[in-house]
Every structure is written in C-alpha cells, then in structure tokens.
Design a protein around this motif. Sequence first.
Motif, mmCIF file in Angstrom:
data_model
loop_
_atom_site.group_PDB
_atom_site.id
_atom_site.type_symbol
_atom_site.label_atom_id
_atom_site.label_comp_id
_atom_site.label_asym_id
_atom_site.label_seq_id
_atom_site.Cartn_x
_atom_site.Cartn_y
_atom_site.Cartn_z
ATOM 1 N N UNK A 40 19.247 17.247 30.444
ATOM 2 C CA UNK A 40 19.088 16.900 31.860
ATOM 3 C C UNK A 40 19.432 15.430 32.081
ATOM 4 N N UNK A 41 19.717 15.077 33.332
ATOM 5 C CA UNK A 41 20.054 13.705 33.708
ATOM 6 C C UNK A 41 18.814 12.936 34.145
ATOM 7 N N UNK A 42 18.852 11.602 34.077
ATOM 8 C CA UNK A 42 17.807 10.805 34.719
ATOM 9 C C UNK A 42 17.857 11.028 36.237
ATOM 10 N N UNK A 43 16.776 10.704 36.933
ATOM 11 C CA UNK A 43 16.774 10.798 38.396
ATOM 12 C C UNK A 43 17.926 9.978 38.968
ATOM 13 N N UNK A 44 18.674 10.585 39.900
ATOM 14 C CA UNK A 44 19.868 9.956 40.446
ATOM 15 C C UNK A 44 19.633 9.223 41.764
ATOM 16 N N UNK A 45 18.526 9.474 42.426
ATOM 17 C CA UNK A 45 18.249 8.883 43.741
ATOM 18 C C UNK A 45 17.376 7.638 43.573
ATOM 19 N N UNK A 69 2.524 8.522 35.408
ATOM 20 C CA UNK A 69 2.557 9.978 35.404
ATOM 21 C C UNK A 69 3.894 10.511 35.904
ATOM 22 N N UNK A 70 4.733 9.650 36.465
ATOM 23 C CA UNK A 70 5.966 10.125 37.075
ATOM 24 C C UNK A 70 7.164 9.291 36.607
ATOM 25 N N UNK A 71 7.340 9.200 35.315
ATOM 26 C CA UNK A 71 8.549 8.599 34.767
ATOM 27 C C UNK A 71 9.713 9.575 34.969
ATOM 28 N N UNK A 72 10.910 9.045 35.175
ATOM 29 C CA UNK A 72 12.038 9.885 35.592
ATOM 30 C C UNK A 72 13.226 9.730 34.654
ATOM 31 N N UNK A 132 17.737 16.330 43.452
ATOM 32 C CA UNK A 132 18.167 17.385 44.371
ATOM 33 C C UNK A 132 19.673 17.423 44.576
ATOM 34 N N UNK A 133 20.396 16.358 44.198
ATOM 35 C CA UNK A 133 21.858 16.358 44.344
ATOM 36 C C UNK A 133 22.563 16.840 43.094
#
Length: 402
Positions: free
Chosen positions: A82-87, A104-107, A135-136
């Motif tokens: 999976x990719x890191x968060x893009x936004x 608790x929310x590392x991305x 989401x993209x």
Amino acid sequence: MLIVCCLTAVGLMAANPVKKTVRSGELDREYLLYTPENNRAQPDGLIVCLHGFNGSMEDFFDEYPVYKVADSLNCLIVAPQALPEQDQRVIDKAALINLFAGDKLLLQSAWGCGLKVKAVMKLGGIVLLEDELNKTVDDVEFIRRIIQLTLEEFALKSDNLFLVGTSMGGYMSYQFALKQPVKLAGIVSIVGSMGLNVKGMGEGRKMSVCDFHSVTDEVVPYTGTTENSGVVISLAQPKQEVLRYWVDVNGAGAPATEEVRYYPSTNGITVEKTTWPHPEYEVVHYKMSGSNHGYFFRKESGDCMDYVEEITKFLASHASPPADGNERTPEQSPAVYPNPAGNTVYFSVANGTVSIYDFTGKEIRSASFSAGQMDVSSLKPGMYILRILSDGRTRTAKLIKR
C-alpha cells in the motif's frame, strides 16, 4: 486452481519471494511474488496477501506463516504494498489527532479501501477529522492488475480467486470483493472490517466470507467505534452489520454456532464459530475473546485453534480441483466441515448421500442430506471415514466427532 488474495506478506529466502514492480495509476507500485515450496511444476492457484495499516508487503512472511497455506495448497502468493497517505490535508489533521490520542493515526501505508476515519472530541463535539484514507488511490485496479499479470505469467486459470487480508488488509479484501473486477471464490478477513465509505454495497455481489475478529480488539473495535483520551474515533461498520450484509446478499441459511475447542486451550482465549451455510456462498465468523489486535492463533501457543489450519480449510473447501485433475486429499480439500464437528456438519455440495464408517471399516450410518448439511449428533466422539456421493461423484473425507 486456487487463487488467494491476502493483505500482508513475508520475507523468506532472497529469491523467494521476489520483488516486482507494476505501473498502476501513473505510479510504480511494488509487490512480492512467492512460489510454493514443493516439487510440482505447475501451481494450482494464486494467493494475494494484503497487509495491515502502516504495514508492509513483507509482514505475512516475517510475522505470519501464511506461506504454509500456499505450500499446502500449491499456490502462489502475491503480496502488494500500500501507499502512504496521499492527501496532505488528511496528513495534517491526523497529526493533530495524534497529539491527543498518542500516535494512533500514523499514515505510513494505507489502502484505498473506503476506510473513513471520524474523530470527535467527546467534550464539545469538535470534529477533528472526517475523511477517507487514500480516497484518490485506486487499489482495486492495482490488485486487479497484479492478478492479471500473474495469471498470464504462470498460465493459470481464474477459477479460484481468494483475498486474505489482515487488519486494514481485511478492509481492502471486503472493498475488492464489492467492486471485484474479476470473479472471486471467497475472502478471508483477519481482524478487519468494512469501512464507513466502502463502495459497492448496493451491487449485491455474492461471495463466500471467512471473518476472524475479537471482541477485545483494541485497534479495530468489534463495534466499529473506540475512544482514546476523550477522542471518539469511528473506524468501521459494526461487525454484526457486516456479517448480516453478506448473509443477506448470499442468501445463506440459518446460523449454527459452536464453541471452538480444536486443541486444549491454556491461555484463556475463547473462540465461538458461527456458520451461515450455503452450497456456494457460506459465511463463517470466528468471534474471539481475550485476544488483542495483533495476536496470531497458533496451536503451539496454547490456543484452541490455529489460524493457518482454519484458513487452509476454508480456501480448500471453496477451491476447484487441481490443474492435474487429481482429487485433493481430505487434508487439502475438506468435503465436510467443521472438522472436528459438533452436532451438525456441512458439505461442499448441496445434496447427496453419505456413508459413515468407523476405522475398522464397519458402516455406522448411511443417509441422504440436503441443503448441504446433516445432523450427526447421534455419532459417538471419535474418528470416522465418510464416503460422499453427489452428482455421480464420490469423495472421501475424514471426520472427527467431538
């Protein structure tokens, strides 16, 4: 042939698995390809393993021995990354939440699986975050592309395609199943769920489901919502709603529940297994209590069940015969389950007749069955041989009666 999609990977020898790259969504994406450790020239299928939140494609190999499933079923494993968060906007909001909730929310890696995170301050009702992760990113297309390339490379049929995902990989398994661009035989979700923004629920795609989840899971709550330092975080649909969705879509039968005691338990962790039977699209749920999110069930650890064994049984029971045309052994493809059995057994075929023999060869019982199930409450505890006749085909299986 068997094709399985799992959400986490493992690192064995340098040459197995092999790291590969594919172009998807204008990005170069990575995945691992594992070849089963046996002497058979042609694999019988493919397993795509999907890792968890902030995990990596090596996880199933380093932490979870899922390769044993592939070896026993003669399957390839494909494990995407999976990719890191893009936004950047989501990244900034998550950083604020981490100040309150303690990282608790590392991305670092997140699937585009419809997992919407809603975080609200309990006092004041201030919304800190209400966004869908990645989401993209079209991870459904990414996984589809890997499957297509692997089928072509190894000249495999697409008869049996399974997704097996852990944690957020379980979310991705459900999302792929709902938007499946290829036919799936079933999915396995280990401590995952369905996201609040999951797509395709109205499309009604039938799918065999095997779901493992603990009521004491501290990361992916069984109820879908958790609270940490005054921040209420909604992460998933409640598990009972997820199960009900698939039971309704599949048209599965009335549930049968048993306490799992396949091995003597020494650690106090309990498991309750519920099966909603169907000749093709059963729903199976293992409801654990006393285990945390990252706990992997092993009989050697004093657990009442073994993850690898249960996953293997589920996949084998929904797999087509091997490419060589030979019938699978009972250990490879159980024609009857659960095994060990309680008062009711279910068959991989809907209707037929079954003859039950003890291990001296004496016939104990012969009867017809329908709707893929039969009452065996009259059998004494012990081991039996079953000869199952359906559609002019005879299959033999071992059965342990508890």
